[in-house]
Design an enzyme around this catalytic site. Structure first.
Site, PDB file in Angstrom:
ATOM      1  N   HIS A   1       0.853  -1.057  -0.053  1.00 41.09           N
ATOM      2  CA  HIS A   1       0.131   0.280  -0.025  1.00 41.09           C
ATOM      3  C   HIS A   1       1.245   1.060   0.146  1.00 41.09           C
ATOM      4  O   HIS A   1       1.937   1.597   0.681  1.00 41.09           O
ATOM      5  CB  HIS A   1      -1.082  -0.120   0.958  1.00 41.09           C
ATOM      6  CG  HIS A   1      -1.832   1.176   1.378  1.00 41.09           C
ATOM      7  ND1 HIS A   1      -2.681   1.008   0.575  1.00 41.09           N
ATOM      8  CD2 HIS A   1      -1.426   2.411   1.784  1.00 41.09           C
ATOM      9  CE1 HIS A   1      -3.364   2.366   0.714  1.00 41.09           C
ATOM     10  NE2 HIS A   1      -3.149   3.185   1.916  1.00 41.09           N
ATOM     11  N   SER A   2       0.495   2.204  -0.600  1.00 42.33           N
ATOM     12  CA  SER A   2       1.160   3.419  -0.416  1.00 42.33           C
ATOM     13  C   SER A   2       2.847   2.718  -1.253  1.00 42.33           C
ATOM     14  O   SER A   2       3.037   2.849  -2.034  1.00 42.33           O
ATOM     15  CB  SER A   2       1.133   4.230   0.441  1.00 42.33           C
ATOM     16  OG  SER A   2       1.033   6.076   0.044  1.00 42.33           O
ATOM     17  N   MET A   3       3.891   3.696  -0.260  1.00 43.55           N
ATOM     18  CA  MET A   3       5.479   3.759  -0.151  1.00 43.55           C
ATOM     19  C   MET A   3       5.252   1.491  -1.048  1.00 43.55           C
ATOM     20  O   MET A   3       6.158   1.404  -1.298  1.00 43.55           O
ATOM     21  CB  MET A   3       5.903   4.135   0.751  1.00 43.55           C
ATOM     22  CG  MET A   3       7.219   3.044   1.338  1.00 43.55           C
ATOM     23  SD  MET A   3       7.929   4.067   2.485  1.00 43.55           S
ATOM     24  CE  MET A   3       9.723   2.740   2.556  1.00 43.55           C
TER      25      MET A   3
END
Length: 259
Positions: free
Chosen positions: A94-96
């Protein structure tokens, strides 16, 4: 002269499952730890062994040096992960964590001729799209804290707790530096399917930016949107895990049918 931190990260498997046909490695967002995924194994198929990754500087790796660039980070992760890749595996980030898992998949292909059977990316624009936002990792304390408040990922109670922020700010600065110094290089698309997840009210990542992940695979691509902002994986967790479970059931059924 800069030195590369000694890497000692942890593959956590809260419920080891030697009978599982697939390992799912989960990579957290900036500032997050393996605890983000601590309850996931209760909602995912029993044919899947859930293995959250603990990155340096947090959780059980609190005393290890942080990374501030992506390439050294994934170059350090890969050889430590290899012993766990003795059965089919998938990545969720998720995200990074989405960017880390994507570049890790490309490195494993290049250096080890290995590939995940599926890549799940969540809350992150496709890597070939430049980040339009100005960097924040080097801002002064008041401005950095205000940006964290605006991003809505750090609870107000934490932002106002000086002791907790003293622990969290260095991790967040390093993680944002990983993202903000990233330079995409063109390579051939991955051969594994990619599923992208997004939040309908996520002002950081648009539908079109998620759709652009399609360019990164030669195989199937699926995009699913859920109610919520950038951290929909918490607010819409049951919906996300239901969707993830359905895909993982299908993947593990296909694996079990292989000769």
């Amino acid at each position: 002269m800069t030195t590369t931190p000694t890497f000692n990260f942890c593959v956590t498997c809260p419920k080891p499952n030697t009978q599982a046909s697939l390992r799912l490695f989960c990579f957290p967002y900036a500032g997050g730890s393996s605890l983000v995924f601590r309850t996931w194994l209760n909602s995912l198929p029993t044919t899947v062994e859930v293995c959250p990754i603990e990155l340096p500087g947090r959780g059980m790796q609190m005393r290890t040096a942080l990374f501030s660039q992506l390439e050294p980070l994934i170059s350090a992760i890969a050889p430590v992960l290899i012993p766990y890749l003795d059965k089919p595996f998938a990545f969720f980030g998720h995200s990074m964590g989405a960017l880390v898992s994507f570049e890790l998949a490309r490195l494993l292909r290049k250096q080890y001729s290995l590939s995940p059977v599926h890549l799940f990316v969540s809350g992150r624009h496709a890597p070939q799209i430049p980040d339009p936002n100005p960097p924040i990792h080097a801002l002064g304390e008041p401005a950095f804290k205000e940006e964290l408040r605006r991003l809505n990922g750090t609870p107000e109670a934490v932002l106002e707790n000086a002791e907790l922020m003293q622990l969290l700010v260095p991790i967040l600065r390093a993680d944002f530096a990983v993202l903000e110094t990233y330079l995409y290089t063109t390579e051939s698309p991955l051969n594994c399917p990619i599923t992208a997840f997004g939040g309908l009210q996520d002002h950081k990542v648009s539908y079109d930016e998620l759709q652009a992940w399609r360019e990164q695979t030669n195989a199937a691509f699926l995009l699913q949107m859920f109610p919520g902002n950038h951290f929909f994986l918490h607010s819409a967790q049951s919906l996300l895990l239901e969707s993830l479970s359905q895909e993982l059931w299908q993947i593990t059924n296909e694996i079990q049918l292989l000769p």
